[in-house]
Design an enzyme around this catalytic site. Structure first.
Site, PDB file in Angstrom:
ATOM      1  N   ASP A  73       0.864  -1.174   0.000  1.00 18.94           N
ATOM      2  CA  ASP A  73       0.000   0.000   0.000  1.00 18.94           C
ATOM      3  C   ASP A  73       0.909   1.234   0.000  1.00 18.94           C
ATOM      4  OD1 ASP A  73      -2.126   1.713   0.039  1.00 18.94           O
ATOM      5  OD2 ASP A  73      -3.231   0.641   1.579  1.00 18.94           O
TER       6      ASP A  73
HETATM    7  C1  NOJ Z   1      -4.064   3.908   0.178  1.00 24.17           C
HETATM    8  C2  NOJ Z   1      -5.225   2.975   0.264  1.00 24.17           C
HETATM    9  O1  NOJ Z   1      -5.185   2.251   1.480  1.00 24.17           O
HETATM   10  C3  NOJ Z   1      -5.305   1.984  -0.881  1.00 24.17           C
HETATM   11  O2  NOJ Z   1      -6.513   1.285  -0.798  1.00 24.17           O
HETATM   12  C4  NOJ Z   1      -5.141   2.659  -2.202  1.00 24.17           C
HETATM   13  O3  NOJ Z   1      -5.241   1.729  -3.246  1.00 24.17           O
HETATM   14  C5  NOJ Z   1      -3.804   3.370  -2.215  1.00 24.17           C
HETATM   15  N1  NOJ Z   1      -3.789   4.378  -1.169  1.00 24.17           N
HETATM   16  C6  NOJ Z   1      -3.479   4.014  -3.551  1.00 24.17           C
HETATM   17  O4  NOJ Z   1      -4.201   5.166  -3.722  1.00 24.17           O
END
Ligand code: NOJ
Length: 734
Positions: free
Chosen positions: A275
């Protein structure tokens, strides 16, 4: 899982792909290999080379970049791709990712709403429309579906999740993966899916985003993992690691979950992406001392591609040199990234056709979003048939509330630039051309301004009926949007009470991204519809339901508590030695609160219709089955008759729950194991059949090695139209 469509296998491995991967690995330098494991964010990762996108372009040119997120638009993505393909030494194409969560141009209802349809086809439709729009804009990969089961309405990300049930979540996961990916990832209207967040992100303590998750083995395997396993079986090309710890070990540095369960256990040969800065955050977690250690821990545990932070590229070569990272792991990670690109057909077609770019929601896409939004709505209350509105008798309709004339009905994760939602007011005016439709917002969505109350009350008084559109703005649901209060923000409850006191029949349409506590105001109004954040076609879909053009048939995919103090409150809770017994409410030493009526305001699986249904007793195809037969694949058929007893056509969700009354570990009071949304004409009766097999009856034990057990004894099979399903038959397991 047995009631769904057959799972498609993982995208097949082809000898040709594997040979090309081996050839490339043989030609890549160590730096280029680590480069493939880097994903940078367009317009976010800054650096030398010019402007905010300089770092991305410079890395692409040097062949030190595998992927980019947030580049949008065919021309933009082609321009960046051209640098990688034409200017880097090996010309390996980039893979472009984006959070296309419930729509690209055409915003569908939020995922929690889609779960309320109890019809996985709705999410497949979203997947198909979104994939076509996104791919034509140069996006190859969406970070969706989010399949985090959760018991936490305070958690803002419940809006993105399929709710509190692992079976429902698994059915949705499969449908969404199929919707995005189809059976050919290289097609110009398909994108790679990403099952996220692995694992147990929905278990954040207190619902506070990113918070600790300490989870028993059996809960991990019985509650949190099934939707991921289903997504992987359905062919999900990628999986994203979660921000939380899993029992003390951050998910990004967790070899047991990432490698033991996902890759070795389920045979997942796709990409595990971190993430956003999740690898670097191992330092803040207190699990890595510095960036080099963070990179080593994550890559060794099984993360293949690092999003935004740069520990792999910055420290990987030195770690490898020092023998702190294995060469096999590095090559495996690179092979996975290259395999994804080959599956997407990027080596053959790195660019998208600019002339084929979809630039706005199409007529068909809008129609699909409208139909889906209607299917997601849940009728919570309808006294005296207040709904549907009687279009012939209605002369004046007051449409009140802060969301009545609002475009803020898209919900969390609507993409920047996506068209606003059609307001409810406009659609009701169109749907009721012979009525005078008046409007006053009353109060704002939040804050202390009550100056508009008198006008709203006067408008209600002068009308034959009132529709009040109230709820939560999109910005207070979603990531990092956690609430400690689940009531309507600002003075909206006061608005409802004041309007209801006029005596004009009143229908409340609730919008929001989570279960809200529905207070005594609901007793003062005639009808309540949970519309969630319905997306771009919010207005038409609400109008369809209020006028009866669409008969509501959605069910709650999550428990609605009476008060926030009851949270976590969920239907599939484990049994206690001292359960509350409604027949003996005065009993003190039982599991209950002193100051609130026991149980939910509305249970999981609940929802009304404009017609009524009668469900019969379930019948079993056999009453005994042995563990051995179950292991060999034998099943039991459960049949239940359902009849539309009203005078309108409508749809009912027939639900099957299992209960294991005595087992080696304490089992939930009941667990959803089947559902079918059936359409019945007025007076029509039909038999609904479910098939129950080993995976519906057995369970994962607390053995860390992952043991799925089937035990002799009784299983109760309940059928009904909510999780309070009473009718049951006993199946004897020998
Ligand atoms: C953080 C989020 O937790 C995740 O779900 C997302 O895909 C990413 N950011 C990318 O934007």
């Amino acid at each position: 899982m047995n009631q769904g469509e057959p799972a498609m296998p993982n995208p097949a491995r082809t000898d040709e792909h594997e040979a090309r991967i081996a050839g490339l690995l043989g030609r890549m330098t160590v730096e280029e290999k680590f480069g493939q494991l880097q994903q940078l964010a367009w317009a976010w990762n800054t650096g030398p080379g010019g402007g905010s996108t300089g770092a991305v372009e410079a890395a692409a040119r040097k062949g030190l970049l595998g992927s980019v997120l947030n580049v949008v638009g065919a021309a933009n993505s082609n321009a960046v791709q051209r640098i990688a393909v034409e200017e880097s030494r090996l010309g390996i194409p980039l893979v472009f990712g984006l959070d296309v969560i419930h729509g690209f141009h055409t915003t569908f209802p939020i995922p929690l709403a889609q779960a309320a349809a109890f019809d996985p086809e709705v999410t497949r439709t979203d997947g198909e429309v979104s994939a076509a729009e996104a791919r034509s804009n140069g996006i190859h990969w969406t970070f969706s579906p989010m399949v985090d089961v959760t018991h936490e309405p305070r958690w803002g990300r419940i809006a993105e999740s399929p709710g509190e049930d692992p079976y429902l979540a698994a059915r949705y996961a499969v449908a969404k993966v199929h919707g995005y990916q189809g059976d050919d990832l290289s097609a110009p209207d398909r994108v790679a899916a990403c099952a996220k967040h692995f694992a147990a992100y929905g278990g954040a303590e207190g619902g506070r985003d990113y918070n600790t998750v300490d989870v028993s083995e059996q809960r991990l395997r019985n509650l949190y993992l099934p939707p991921f396993e289903a997504a992987v079986e359905a062919g999900a090309a990628t999986v994203m690691a979660a921000f939380n710890t899993v029992s003390g070990v951050p998910a990004h540095a967790n070899p047991r979950t990432l490698t033991g369960v996902l890759k070795d256990g389920w045979g997942f040969d796709g990409v595990v992406v971190s993430d956003w800065t999740g690898v670097q955050e191992l330092i803040a977690h207190g699990s890595a001392a510095d960036e080099a250690e963070a990179g080593r821990l994550a890559l060794s545990a099984g993360v293949d591609l690092e999003m935004v932070s740069t520990t792999f590229v910055d420290h990987g070569p030195a770690l490898l040199e020092r023998g702190e990272l294995s060469r096999e792991r590095l090559d495996d990670a690179v092979a996975r990234v290259l395999r994804l690109k080959l599956r997407l057909g990027l080596f053959e077609r790195p660019y998208v056709e600019v002339s084929a770019e979809i630039t706005a929601p199409g007529v068909g896409a809008r129609a699909a979003a409208r139909e889906v939004a209607g299917r997601c709505m849940v009728l919570l209350k309808n006294d005296g048939g207040a709904l549907p509105l009687d279009a012939t008798a209605l002369r004046t309709l007051a449409v009140l509330g802060p969301f009545a004339d609002s475009g803020d009905l898209l919900g969390t994760w609507a993409l920047p630039g996506a068209p606003e939602a059609v307001p409810v007011l406009r659609s009701l005016r169109e749907a009721l051309p012979h009525a005078v439709v008046t409007h006053a917002p009353g109060v704002p969505a939040d804050g202390s301004d009550v100056s508009g109350l008198p006008e709203a009350v006067a408008t209600a008084t002068a009308a034959d009926a009132v529709v009040l559109v109230v709820g939560e703005p999109s910005e207070i649901s979603g990531e990092a949007a956690v609430r400690s209060d689940l009531g309507l923000p600002g003075h909206q409850e006061e608005l409802i009470r004041a309007v209801a006191a006029t005596g004009t029949p009143c229908v409340v349409v609730l919008v929001g991204g989570r279960p809200l506590t529905i207070g005594d105001w609901a007793d003062q109004v005639q009808a309540v519809v949970m519309a969630w954040h319905p997306g771009i076609e919010a207005g038409p879909a609400v109008a369809d339901v209020l006028t009866g053009a669409v008969v509501p048939g959605g069910k709650l995919p999550v428990t609605f508590p009476r008060t926030v103090g009851q949270v976590p409150l969920y239907y599939n809770h484990e049994r206690t030695g001292r359960p509350y017994d409604p027949a003996v409410p005065e009993e003190k030493y039982v599991s209950k609160y002193l100051d609130v009526q026991d149980g939910p305001r509305f249970p999981f699986g609940y929802g009304l219709s404009y017609t009524t249904f009668d469900l019969g007793e379930p019948a079993l195809s056999r009453e005994r089955i042995s563990v051995r037969e179950l292991r060999e694949g034998a099943t039991v058929e459960v049949t239940v008759r359902v009849r539309n007893t009203g005078d309108r056509d409508g749809e009912e969700v027939v639900q099957l729950y299992v209960r294991d009354p005595a087992a080696s570990i304490v089992r939930p009071v009941r667990q959803l194991r089947g559902f079918q949304r059936v359409r019945l004409a007025a007076g029509e009766e039909r038999a609904v059949r479910f098939t129950v097999g080993a995976e519906d009856i057995g369970f994962w034990t607390n053995d860390p090695a992952g043991v799925f057990t089937l035990e002799p004894g009784e299983i109760h099979l309940h059928t009904g139209n909510s999780s309070h399903a009473r009718a049951h038959r006993t199946l004897r397991i020998t």
